[in-house]
Scaffold this motif. Sequence first.
Motif, PDB file in Angstrom:
ATOM      1  N   LYS A   1     -20.299   2.686 -22.060  1.00  0.00           N
ATOM      2  CA  LYS A   1     -19.963   1.262 -21.945  1.00  0.00           C
ATOM      3  C   LYS A   1     -18.674   1.154 -21.142  1.00  0.00           C
ATOM      4  O   LYS A   1     -17.618   1.598 -21.590  1.00  0.00           O
ATOM      5  CB  LYS A   1     -19.768   0.630 -23.323  1.00  0.00           C
ATOM      6  CG  LYS A   1     -19.320  -0.830 -23.269  1.00  0.00           C
ATOM      7  CD  LYS A   1     -18.764  -1.299 -24.605  1.00  0.00           C
ATOM      8  CE  LYS A   1     -18.141  -2.685 -24.463  1.00  0.00           C
ATOM      9  NZ  LYS A   1     -17.391  -3.075 -25.677  1.00  0.00           N
TER      10      LYS A   1
ATOM     11  N   THR B   1     -16.289  -1.588 -18.874  1.00  0.00           N
ATOM     12  CA  THR B   1     -15.992  -2.942 -18.427  1.00  0.00           C
ATOM     13  C   THR B   1     -14.878  -2.865 -17.399  1.00  0.00           C
ATOM     14  O   THR B   1     -13.832  -2.271 -17.656  1.00  0.00           O
ATOM     15  CB  THR B   1     -15.556  -3.846 -19.587  1.00  0.00           C
ATOM     16  OG1 THR B   1     -16.593  -3.900 -20.567  1.00  0.00           O
ATOM     17  CG2 THR B   1     -15.255  -5.252 -19.103  1.00  0.00           C
TER      18      THR B   1
ATOM     19  N   ASN C   1     -19.243  -4.821  -8.100  1.00  0.00           N
ATOM     20  CA  ASN C   1     -20.615  -4.878  -8.600  1.00  0.00           C
ATOM     21  C   ASN C   1     -21.593  -4.232  -7.633  1.00  0.00           C
ATOM     22  O   ASN C   1     -22.531  -3.545  -8.044  1.00  0.00           O
ATOM     23  CB  ASN C   1     -21.022  -6.336  -8.863  1.00  0.00           C
ATOM     24  CG  ASN C   1     -20.838  -6.739 -10.305  1.00  0.00           C
ATOM     25  OD1 ASN C   1     -21.230  -6.007 -11.206  1.00  0.00           O
ATOM     26  ND2 ASN C   1     -20.234  -7.890 -10.515  1.00  0.00           N
TER      27      ASN C   1
ATOM     28  N   SER D   1     -25.522   0.088 -13.222  1.00  0.00           N
ATOM     29  CA  SER D   1     -25.474  -1.311 -13.657  1.00  0.00           C
ATOM     30  C   SER D   1     -25.794  -1.480 -15.136  1.00  0.00           C
ATOM     31  O   SER D   1     -25.304  -2.402 -15.787  1.00  0.00           O
ATOM     32  CB  SER D   1     -26.446  -2.155 -12.828  1.00  0.00           C
ATOM     33  OG  SER D   1     -26.075  -2.170 -11.474  1.00  0.00           O
TER      34      SER D   1
ATOM     35  N   GLU E   1     -20.161  -3.274 -16.713  1.00  0.00           N
ATOM     36  CA  GLU E   1     -20.029  -4.716 -16.519  1.00  0.00           C
ATOM     37  C   GLU E   1     -18.728  -4.984 -15.767  1.00  0.00           C
ATOM     38  O   GLU E   1     -17.660  -4.529 -16.168  1.00  0.00           O
ATOM     39  CB  GLU E   1     -19.996  -5.435 -17.875  1.00  0.00           C
ATOM     40  CG  GLU E   1     -19.824  -6.929 -17.758  1.00  0.00           C
ATOM     41  CD  GLU E   1     -19.668  -7.625 -19.101  1.00  0.00           C
ATOM     42  OE1 GLU E   1     -19.965  -8.827 -19.169  1.00  0.00           O
ATOM     43  OE2 GLU E   1     -19.219  -6.966 -20.065  1.00  0.00           O
TER      44      GLU E   1
ATOM     45  N   ILE F   1     -16.284  -8.004 -14.598  1.00  0.00           N
ATOM     46  CA  ILE F   1     -16.061  -9.420 -14.882  1.00  0.00           C
ATOM     47  C   ILE F   1     -14.841  -9.943 -14.133  1.00  0.00           C
ATOM     48  O   ILE F   1     -13.886  -9.211 -13.874  1.00  0.00           O
ATOM     49  CB  ILE F   1     -15.913  -9.686 -16.404  1.00  0.00           C
ATOM     50  CG1 ILE F   1     -14.743  -8.902 -17.001  1.00  0.00           C
ATOM     51  CG2 ILE F   1     -17.192  -9.366 -17.144  1.00  0.00           C
ATOM     52  CD1 ILE F   1     -14.493  -9.219 -18.477  1.00  0.00           C
TER      53      ILE F   1
END
Length: 200
Positions: free
Chosen positions: A84, A86, A99, A108, A112, A114
Amino acid sequence: MSKVAVFEYYPDTSTIKLSLPNGEERDIEINPGWAFGKGNHPTTKLCIRTLERLFKNNKIESMLDVGCGSGVLSIAAAALGAEKITGVDIDNIITLEANSNVEKNGFSSKTEIILGSVEDAAGVFDLVVANILIASILAISKEIKERVKPGGTIILSGIKDEEKTQAIDKFLELGFSLDKEFKEKEWVALVFKNLNNESK
């Protein structure tokens, strides 16, 4: 002609070799576009080498990449085994570039990216990496602390050798211990362990 532009466009794709925890090597490809992070800057190289060491010797399932730029460190963490990741950045164009690089490298499903800052990232993480300028690190130091699990780790880079005392003093004050320090040219990467609330 205007001279106010602060961004530089990097059209070329960089290939970065990673040493995986199992001893194998893997290439990741980064096209920074408008974002920082080709992989050849001393601070990026310091972070990647530090990530390789950490993943080889520790179980790291989650990572927060503060000021993720091209996404190079998020992608490296995914390749090294994090499940995981971020990445956060305050610039919309940069998050789009990040991205795109995450998708290009096939991560992907577990990465993540953001638009926002540290407080916009949900939850706490085994590892937090911030390869940003010292002023920004100090300004968000408490927010960084809140995103690290008890017993977790942070990597700070983007710091010049003469600035490192500021970072060390601030994070010792916040309850971290300095674990390791790596240097390349005039830049350093600092690795801290979170000693806060380990017994809870």
